[in-house]
Design a protein around this motif. Sequence first.
Motif, PDB file in Angstrom:
ATOM      1  N   TYR A 468       1.091  -0.876  -0.259  1.00  0.00           N
ATOM      2  CA  TYR A 468      -0.232   0.555   0.267  1.00  0.00           C
ATOM      3  C   TYR A 468       0.830   1.109  -0.034  1.00  0.00           C
ATOM      4  O   TYR A 468       1.567   1.550   1.226  1.00  0.00           O
ATOM      5  CB  TYR A 468      -0.807  -0.044   0.948  1.00  0.00           C
ATOM      6  CG  TYR A 468      -1.992  -1.109   1.077  1.00  0.00           C
ATOM      7  CD1 TYR A 468      -3.217  -1.187   0.613  1.00  0.00           C
ATOM      8  CD2 TYR A 468      -1.276  -2.584   2.232  1.00  0.00           C
ATOM      9  CE1 TYR A 468      -3.785  -2.623   0.548  1.00  0.00           C
ATOM     10  CE2 TYR A 468      -1.815  -3.455   1.982  1.00  0.00           C
ATOM     11  CZ  TYR A 468      -3.652  -3.218   1.393  1.00  0.00           C
ATOM     12  OH  TYR A 468      -4.557  -4.445   1.339  1.00  0.00           O
ATOM     13  N   CYS A 469       1.011   1.972  -0.809  1.00  0.00           N
ATOM     14  CA  CYS A 469       1.658   3.124  -1.100  1.00  0.00           C
ATOM     15  C   CYS A 469       0.838   4.370  -0.995  1.00  0.00           C
ATOM     16  O   CYS A 469      -0.461   4.857  -1.513  1.00  0.00           O
ATOM     17  CB  CYS A 469       1.764   2.967  -3.029  1.00  0.00           C
ATOM     18  SG  CYS A 469       3.155   1.698  -2.927  1.00  0.00           S
ATOM     19  N   ASP A 470       1.432   5.901  -0.670  1.00  0.00           N
ATOM     20  CA  ASP A 470       0.975   6.810   0.197  1.00  0.00           C
ATOM     21  C   ASP A 470       1.721   7.590   0.481  1.00  0.00           C
ATOM     22  O   ASP A 470       3.448   7.303   0.935  1.00  0.00           O
ATOM     23  CB  ASP A 470       0.615   6.692   1.491  1.00  0.00           C
ATOM     24  CG  ASP A 470      -1.407   7.260   1.193  1.00  0.00           C
ATOM     25  OD1 ASP A 470      -0.479   8.383   0.863  1.00  0.00           O
ATOM     26  OD2 ASP A 470      -1.217   8.120   3.176  1.00  0.00           O
ATOM     27  N   ASP A 514      -3.851   9.831  -4.004  1.00  0.00           N
ATOM     28  CA  ASP A 514      -2.278   9.517  -4.022  1.00  0.00           C
ATOM     29  C   ASP A 514      -1.909   8.579  -3.508  1.00  0.00           C
ATOM     30  O   ASP A 514      -0.842   7.906  -2.458  1.00  0.00           O
ATOM     31  CB  ASP A 514      -1.318  10.516  -3.313  1.00  0.00           C
ATOM     32  CG  ASP A 514      -2.037  11.287  -1.827  1.00  0.00           C
ATOM     33  OD1 ASP A 514      -2.875  10.847  -1.838  1.00  0.00           O
ATOM     34  OD2 ASP A 514      -0.887  11.079  -0.941  1.00  0.00           O
ATOM     35  N   ASP A 515      -2.977   7.600  -3.961  1.00  0.00           N
ATOM     36  CA  ASP A 515      -2.700   5.844  -3.253  1.00  0.00           C
ATOM     37  C   ASP A 515      -2.831   4.843  -4.309  1.00  0.00           C
ATOM     38  O   ASP A 515      -3.700   4.873  -4.986  1.00  0.00           O
ATOM     39  CB  ASP A 515      -3.868   5.783  -1.896  1.00  0.00           C
ATOM     40  CG  ASP A 515      -3.931   6.629  -0.988  1.00  0.00           C
ATOM     41  OD1 ASP A 515      -3.003   6.582  -0.072  1.00  0.00           O
ATOM     42  OD2 ASP A 515      -4.942   7.176  -0.472  1.00  0.00           O
ATOM     43  N   CYS A 574       7.298   9.009  -1.135  1.00  0.00           N
ATOM     44  CA  CYS A 574       6.232   8.159  -0.837  1.00  0.00           C
ATOM     45  C   CYS A 574       6.145   6.685   0.155  1.00  0.00           C
ATOM     46  O   CYS A 574       8.029   6.520   0.614  1.00  0.00           O
ATOM     47  CB  CYS A 574       6.793   7.201  -2.083  1.00  0.00           C
ATOM     48  SG  CYS A 574       4.657   6.098  -2.165  1.00  0.00           S
ATOM     49  N   LYS A 601       0.087   1.867   7.269  1.00  0.00           N
ATOM     50  CA  LYS A 601       0.428   2.777   6.684  1.00  0.00           C
ATOM     51  C   LYS A 601       1.147   3.323   7.350  1.00  0.00           C
ATOM     52  O   LYS A 601       2.180   4.251   7.178  1.00  0.00           O
ATOM     53  CB  LYS A 601      -0.990   3.092   5.905  1.00  0.00           C
ATOM     54  CG  LYS A 601      -1.185   2.653   5.000  1.00  0.00           C
ATOM     55  CD  LYS A 601      -2.632   2.428   3.938  1.00  0.00           C
ATOM     56  CE  LYS A 601      -2.489   4.137   3.236  1.00  0.00           C
ATOM     57  NZ  LYS A 601      -3.737   4.691   2.821  1.00  0.00           N
ATOM     58  N   LYS A 605       4.542   5.870   7.557  1.00  0.00           N
ATOM     59  CA  LYS A 605       5.020   7.288   7.561  1.00  0.00           C
ATOM     60  C   LYS A 605       5.985   7.439   8.214  1.00  0.00           C
ATOM     61  O   LYS A 605       6.409   8.348   8.584  1.00  0.00           O
ATOM     62  CB  LYS A 605       3.657   7.672   7.701  1.00  0.00           C
ATOM     63  CG  LYS A 605       2.660   7.486   6.585  1.00  0.00           C
ATOM     64  CD  LYS A 605       1.165   8.354   6.197  1.00  0.00           C
ATOM     65  CE  LYS A 605       0.547   8.369   5.381  1.00  0.00           C
ATOM     66  NZ  LYS A 605       0.802   9.063   4.193  1.00  0.00           N
TER      67      LYS A 605
END
Length: 622
Positions: A468-470, A514-515, A574, A601, A605
């Motif tokens: 899962y990219c954020d 942006d996900d 990211c 997620k 971060k």
Amino acid sequence: MFRTKKNKSQWRSATMKTGMSLAATVAPDVLRRYASDQIVTLAKLVVENAFQPIVEAGTGTVFGYESLMRGQDRIGYDTPVDILDEAHQAGQLLQVEQMVASRALAKFATLSNFSTSTLFLNLDVRLIPHGESLVETLLQHLRKANIPPSSVCFEFSERFDNTSVPEFSGLVSRLRKAGFKLAIDDFGVGHGEMKLLCDYPVDYLKIDRHFVAEIDRSPRKRHLLKSIVNIAHVLGTRVIAEGIETEAEFIACREYGVDLVQGWFISRPTTHISELAPSFPHLQELGKSKRGSQSLDEILIRKQIELLPTVYENDSIDSVFELFRRNPRQAFFPVLNANDEPRGIIHEHHLKEYIYQPFGRDLLKNKMYERSISHFVEMAPIVGLDSDAEQLMAIFANMEGSNCLILTDNMRYAGVVSAASLIKVINEKQLKTAQDQNPLTGLPGNRAIRDFMRQSGRDGDELRHFCYCDFDNFKPFNDAYGFHLGDHAISLFAALMRRYFFAERHFLGHVGGDDFFIGIVGWTKEELTEILDRLISDFHDDVRDLYSDEDRAAGRILGHDRTGAEALFPLMRCSIGVIELPGGLVIDDINRVSAEIAIIKSAAKESEEGLVFHLLQRRESF
């Protein structure tokens, strides 16, 4: 002197008490020495019928019961096979089996749900030469209890090769004609199962416990199970998994297409009717997520179903002629048993020789000629509604000359679908998939992502990773530099994803904004870590060029957080949270994975590298 009914009753009661007390006071091995001469009498005193539920895998509803012998240990026999072997040697096997079967039917008839259930009876191969007598006795019991023959299924034991018995073919024909159902028991460990499946119309195939035990941990067993289920469904045969003892075994069997399940995880055999439940809530809970939301394939397939009129196998030949007369453009009709289960189709070409033959119809209706609808049933592929469109098309491709696929909902007839209809389904699916793609990046959206996760979760053969990219600090950048550059950053990341993940087994998705999502099958954690580190680094380097010289030199920009407060924010990067599903782990409820997303997620971060892995433990499956 003749005993009155009262005296007879008293005498039977006394005999029963004497027999039970005898069994209780005399050592079993002593009893067994003298059992052969009185095996039937002793069996009547001690043998009981235990029922074990056979349950619909998708709903948890009881479909039927297998009748099992219990109590033989009271007279010195360790297993039911031992007492049957003794009866065979004494020449009394038929009498013992008739007694056991008649008691099973009597008990079955007392169930509240017997009219919608199936009783599974084991048929000893040594009784095949006496099959006609056994069948006739059972039919008499069924008529008295008002139970249709289609409520009884004979399981052919694989202790011996059934097909080697000369009378076997005739018995199968007799059973089918009478309306009974047939099953292959212990498939995979006995004699001649493939011959049975190939040469005879079998309704059920019971997968032996050997292939079910710890199937969630064995890729080889899962491959075998998938292949067996596919073959069976193409031939119009439903699959029962025996001996399921764990939650993970149940989930794996259900997700690989098994129709019915049986075993201690569901319910142990019991001799007490009061202990038999009509359904099992714990299975319903396990299947709630699957039944709660239909897949795109099922939605599209339901739109293409043709609900043809049906023929019941006990209907008269006249009713079939009338059905074809009222529907002159229809070449075939599905045939059902009394429980609304599909048995196959009846095609007009089977009846043409009688239609166009002088006195053909009269010949068919002649009882002496003995031709019923069951003589003309042609097996057809039978598949559940929850199958995917590609699987249905593959079945069509492998079934030369098939007129249709018969679809079922909870094992009952739901309609038919043709090859032309399936092509429409696949075309519409491709269109829906295209509509689901994100217009900015051209990547699949949420529906496709969820389908990938569901399919990968059910296929536990290999290690799988859901990434899962954020973007971090995307909002301040988007506010300061505008949507045009914000979209540019999103397109830049999508291009980098395609650069590093391009194999057929890689799945790239755009959740929105942006996900992003990356699905990987078969890579090690080390291999994936190396590529994701490069992806994060390259994106951070490339996106810096989108900032002004001043902001780039400062390494931060002034902006507003989500509450509107002014603050300084680092340059965009990211962060990626990865959920790892180990090989052998099968999960049905993707919501369980989704529940981990926010946590992983957030951890990514907060990490310095922007990359965090989380292993989904085996205990987290359900």
